[in-house]
Design a protein around this motif. Sequence first.
Motif, PDB file in Angstrom:
ATOM      1  N   CYS A  20     -97.861 -53.926   7.925  1.00  0.00           N
ATOM      2  CA  CYS A  20     -98.865 -54.191   7.002  1.00  0.00           C
ATOM      3  C   CYS A  20     -99.898 -54.715   7.882  1.00  0.00           C
ATOM      4  CB  CYS A  20     -98.279 -54.811   5.972  1.00  0.00           C
ATOM      5  SG  CYS A  20     -99.415 -55.960   4.771  1.00  0.00           S
ATOM      6  N   PRO A  21    -101.286 -54.269   7.524  1.00  0.00           N
ATOM      7  CA  PRO A  21    -102.289 -54.989   8.368  1.00  0.00           C
ATOM      8  C   PRO A  21    -102.510 -56.385   8.309  1.00  0.00           C
ATOM      9  CG  PRO A  21    -103.074 -52.918   7.141  1.00  0.00           C
ATOM     10  CD  PRO A  21    -101.710 -53.227   6.880  1.00  0.00           C
ATOM     11  N   ARG A  22    -102.377 -56.843   7.095  1.00  0.00           N
ATOM     12  CA  ARG A  22    -102.628 -58.203   6.822  1.00  0.00           C
ATOM     13  C   ARG A  22    -101.186 -59.172   7.330  1.00  0.00           C
ATOM     14  NH1 ARG A  22    -105.233 -62.717   7.498  1.00  0.00           N
ATOM     15  NH2 ARG A  22    -104.891 -64.350   6.211  1.00  0.00           N
ATOM     16  N   CYS A  23    -100.301 -58.637   7.169  1.00  0.00           N
ATOM     17  CA  CYS A  23     -98.783 -59.283   7.582  1.00  0.00           C
ATOM     18  C   CYS A  23     -98.921 -59.247   9.023  1.00  0.00           C
ATOM     19  CB  CYS A  23     -97.496 -58.555   7.067  1.00  0.00           C
ATOM     20  SG  CYS A  23     -97.362 -58.681   5.525  1.00  0.00           S
ATOM     21  N   ASP A  24     -99.412 -58.242   9.838  1.00  0.00           N
ATOM     22  CA  ASP A  24     -99.519 -58.221  11.231  1.00  0.00           C
ATOM     23  C   ASP A  24    -100.391 -59.300  11.679  1.00  0.00           C
ATOM     24  OD1 ASP A  24     -97.690 -56.073  11.437  1.00  0.00           O
ATOM     25  OD2 ASP A  24     -99.230 -54.549  11.580  1.00  0.00           O
ATOM     26  N   GLU A  25    -101.593 -59.529  11.186  1.00  0.00           N
ATOM     27  CA  GLU A  25    -102.574 -60.594  11.326  1.00  0.00           C
ATOM     28  C   GLU A  25    -101.756 -61.868  11.415  1.00  0.00           C
ATOM     29  OE1 GLU A  25    -105.810 -60.193   8.818  1.00  0.00           O
ATOM     30  OE2 GLU A  25    -106.734 -58.587   9.851  1.00  0.00           O
ATOM     31  N   LEU A  26    -101.102 -62.336  10.348  1.00  0.00           N
ATOM     32  CA  LEU A  26    -100.492 -63.473  10.062  1.00  0.00           C
ATOM     33  C   LEU A  26     -99.328 -63.803  11.143  1.00  0.00           C
ATOM     34  CD1 LEU A  26    -100.064 -63.184   6.162  1.00  0.00           C
ATOM     35  CD2 LEU A  26    -101.579 -64.672   7.313  1.00  0.00           C
ATOM     36  N   LEU A  27     -98.431 -62.571  11.530  1.00  0.00           N
ATOM     37  CA  LEU A  27     -97.533 -62.607  12.467  1.00  0.00           C
ATOM     38  C   LEU A  27     -98.209 -63.057  13.720  1.00  0.00           C
ATOM     39  CD1 LEU A  27     -95.125 -59.820  11.345  1.00  0.00           C
ATOM     40  CD2 LEU A  27     -94.685 -62.127  11.332  1.00  0.00           C
TER      41      LEU A  27
END
Length: 69
Positions: A20-27
Amino acid sequence: MATTKHTCGGPVFGRKTPGCPRCDELLAGAEPVRWDTRRRFDDARRAAEIRAHDCTENRCGPVCTAFDW
């Protein structure tokens, strides 16, 4: 502030979904979005001021314009 949207529907119980693009940013360490709670307190303070306003004491005219700003 524009953030990338979740394609996974959002983290479930705080677990991020790889891919997920946003989850990847958060990770990767991006800051989570913070809600503006100050606005709620400002609105509550203004509502209290309006309730406490006395047109007779403040010598308002036939139409009170005290909080029209």
